[in-house]
Design a protein around this motif. Structure first.
Motif, PDB file in Angstrom:
ATOM      1  N   ASN A  49      -7.773  -9.129   1.034  1.00  0.00           N
ATOM      2  CA  ASN A  49      -7.584  -7.615   1.361  1.00  0.00           C
ATOM      3  C   ASN A  49      -8.828  -6.926   1.396  1.00  0.00           C
ATOM      4  O   ASN A  49      -8.779  -6.081   2.287  1.00  0.00           O
ATOM      5  N   GLU A  50      -9.876  -7.067   0.846  1.00  0.00           N
ATOM      6  CA  GLU A  50     -11.110  -6.431   0.752  1.00  0.00           C
ATOM      7  C   GLU A  50     -11.812  -6.632   2.313  1.00  0.00           C
ATOM      8  O   GLU A  50     -12.264  -6.022   2.855  1.00  0.00           O
ATOM      9  N   GLU A  79       1.789 -24.604   0.727  1.00  0.00           N
ATOM     10  CA  GLU A  79       0.933 -23.885  -0.237  1.00  0.00           C
ATOM     11  C   GLU A  79       0.084 -22.888   0.490  1.00  0.00           C
ATOM     12  O   GLU A  79       0.190 -21.600   0.008  1.00  0.00           O
ATOM     13  N   VAL A  80      -0.746 -23.181   1.323  1.00  0.00           N
ATOM     14  CA  VAL A  80      -1.823 -22.376   1.905  1.00  0.00           C
ATOM     15  C   VAL A  80      -0.926 -21.233   2.452  1.00  0.00           C
ATOM     16  O   VAL A  80      -1.268 -20.090   2.832  1.00  0.00           O
ATOM     17  N   LYS A  81       0.044 -21.740   3.309  1.00  0.00           N
ATOM     18  CA  LYS A  81       0.794 -20.894   4.262  1.00  0.00           C
ATOM     19  C   LYS A  81       1.544 -19.677   3.397  1.00  0.00           C
ATOM     20  O   LYS A  81       1.446 -18.645   3.760  1.00  0.00           O
ATOM     21  N   LYS A  82       2.148 -20.147   2.228  1.00  0.00           N
ATOM     22  CA  LYS A  82       2.647 -19.371   1.261  1.00  0.00           C
ATOM     23  C   LYS A  82       1.759 -18.062   0.836  1.00  0.00           C
ATOM     24  O   LYS A  82       1.956 -17.000   0.516  1.00  0.00           O
ATOM     25  N   PHE A  83       0.360 -18.569   0.530  1.00  0.00           N
ATOM     26  CA  PHE A  83      -0.638 -17.719   0.313  1.00  0.00           C
ATOM     27  C   PHE A  83      -0.919 -16.375   1.288  1.00  0.00           C
ATOM     28  O   PHE A  83      -0.956 -15.290   0.983  1.00  0.00           O
ATOM     29  N   TRP A  84      -1.063 -16.996   2.417  1.00  0.00           N
ATOM     30  CA  TRP A  84      -1.258 -16.086   3.575  1.00  0.00           C
ATOM     31  C   TRP A  84      -0.013 -15.020   3.760  1.00  0.00           C
ATOM     32  O   TRP A  84      -0.033 -14.089   4.083  1.00  0.00           O
ATOM     33  N   ILE A  85       1.137 -15.367   3.618  1.00  0.00           N
ATOM     34  CA  ILE A  85       2.224 -14.969   3.869  1.00  0.00           C
ATOM     35  C   ILE A  85       2.332 -13.827   2.904  1.00  0.00           C
ATOM     36  O   ILE A  85       2.774 -12.546   3.164  1.00  0.00           O
ATOM     37  N   SER A 130      -0.789 -14.296  11.687  1.00  0.00           N
ATOM     38  CA  SER A 130      -1.376 -13.321  12.070  1.00  0.00           C
ATOM     39  C   SER A 130      -1.443 -11.946  11.114  1.00  0.00           C
ATOM     40  O   SER A 130      -0.111 -11.862  10.635  1.00  0.00           O
ATOM     41  N   TYR A 131      -2.223 -11.238  11.171  1.00  0.00           N
ATOM     42  CA  TYR A 131      -2.315 -10.001  10.402  1.00  0.00           C
ATOM     43  C   TYR A 131      -2.879  -8.838  11.446  1.00  0.00           C
ATOM     44  O   TYR A 131      -3.652  -8.911  11.858  1.00  0.00           O
ATOM     45  N   GLN A 132      -1.855  -8.145  11.788  1.00  0.00           N
ATOM     46  CA  GLN A 132      -2.000  -6.752  12.635  1.00  0.00           C
ATOM     47  C   GLN A 132      -2.846  -5.662  12.089  1.00  0.00           C
ATOM     48  O   GLN A 132      -2.447  -5.523  11.006  1.00  0.00           O
ATOM     49  N   ILE A 133      -3.899  -5.391  12.649  1.00  0.00           N
ATOM     50  CA  ILE A 133      -4.725  -4.353  12.204  1.00  0.00           C
ATOM     51  C   ILE A 133      -4.360  -3.117  12.758  1.00  0.00           C
ATOM     52  O   ILE A 133      -3.660  -3.040  13.889  1.00  0.00           O
ATOM     53  N   ASN A 176      -0.190 -12.490   1.476  1.00  0.00           N
ATOM     54  CA  ASN A 176      -1.024 -11.423   1.771  1.00  0.00           C
ATOM     55  C   ASN A 176      -0.917 -10.805   3.206  1.00  0.00           C
ATOM     56  O   ASN A 176      -1.585 -10.366   3.892  1.00  0.00           O
ATOM     57  N   LYS A 177       0.372 -10.507   3.645  1.00  0.00           N
ATOM     58  CA  LYS A 177       0.905  -9.833   4.694  1.00  0.00           C
ATOM     59  C   LYS A 177       0.568 -10.330   6.195  1.00  0.00           C
ATOM     60  O   LYS A 177       0.615  -9.935   7.125  1.00  0.00           O
ATOM     61  N   PHE A 178       0.458 -11.742   6.051  1.00  0.00           N
ATOM     62  CA  PHE A 178       0.271 -12.648   7.539  1.00  0.00           C
ATOM     63  C   PHE A 178       1.695 -12.971   7.715  1.00  0.00           C
ATOM     64  O   PHE A 178       2.395 -13.318   7.132  1.00  0.00           O
ATOM     65  N   ILE A 179       2.006 -12.888   9.173  1.00  0.00           N
ATOM     66  CA  ILE A 179       3.178 -13.152   9.627  1.00  0.00           C
ATOM     67  C   ILE A 179       3.053 -14.278  10.650  1.00  0.00           C
ATOM     68  O   ILE A 179       1.961 -14.442  11.609  1.00  0.00           O
ATOM     69  N   GLU A 180       4.227 -15.137  11.147  1.00  0.00           N
ATOM     70  CA  GLU A 180       4.314 -15.753  12.193  1.00  0.00           C
ATOM     71  C   GLU A 180       4.761 -14.874  13.329  1.00  0.00           C
ATOM     72  O   GLU A 180       5.648 -14.061  13.106  1.00  0.00           O
TER      73      GLU A 180
END
Length: 155
Positions: free
Chosen positions: A98-99, A121-127, A152-155, A129-133
């Motif tokens: 997040n930083e 497990e890695v995919k779960k971490f990123w999701i 992806s995470y949209q800025i 943290n608001k990353f989406i398909e």
């Protein structure tokens, strides 16, 4: 170095690295020694940390900032090739990600961040943290990497 009113990409990259070093020092109390390399002509610069671990603490981040082909003086997106942190499962990885997102928001004009999670497990971490398909990124011709199975995470 200033070029007219435009801050050149090396200054942006130096600032990103400096901010990442501060984040890791504040969070893990280690000097990660972030640096960058690459050539503008390749279309991206890579940011990575030279110091990976100290005793039981570890961080490993390798990401690329890709230029926008239409506006070669602007970065379009970040691609996180590798991220790991130790200790795990206590929120440090999420805090650091997040930083990193905040640093990229404030120092660049990137539109999105992408990642290829290697397992569930890695995919779960990123999701978490608001990353989406995002299926529309699969056909985005501006992306210079394999876009299958990306988050992806949209800025």
């Amino acid at each position: 170095m200033l070029q007219g009113n435009i801050i050149c990409e090396e200054d942006i990259l130096t600032s990103v690295c400096s901010n990442l070093n501060e984040i890791v020092m504040k969070t893990l109390h280690i000097n990660a020694n972030f640096d960058f390399y690459g050539l503008k002509s390749e279309g991206y610069y890579t940011i990575h940390n030279k110091n990976k671990s100290f005793e039981d603490k570890r961080i490993d981040l390798n990401m690329r900032l890709y230029f926008d082909e239409e506006n070669e003086n602007e970065f379009l997106y970040a691609y996180i090739l590798w991220f790991s942190v130790n200790p795990k499962k206590i929120g440090i990885g999420s805090l650091i990600i997040n930083e990193i997102i905040e640093v990229l928001k404030h120092l660049t004009n990137i539109e999105f961040i992408i990642i290829h999670p290697k397992d569930k497990e890695v995919k779960k971490f990123w999701i978490k943290n608001k990353f989406i398909e995002d299926q529309k990124l699969n056909s985005d011709k501006r992306i210079n990497i394999n876009t299958r199975r990306i988050l992806s995470y949209q800025i």
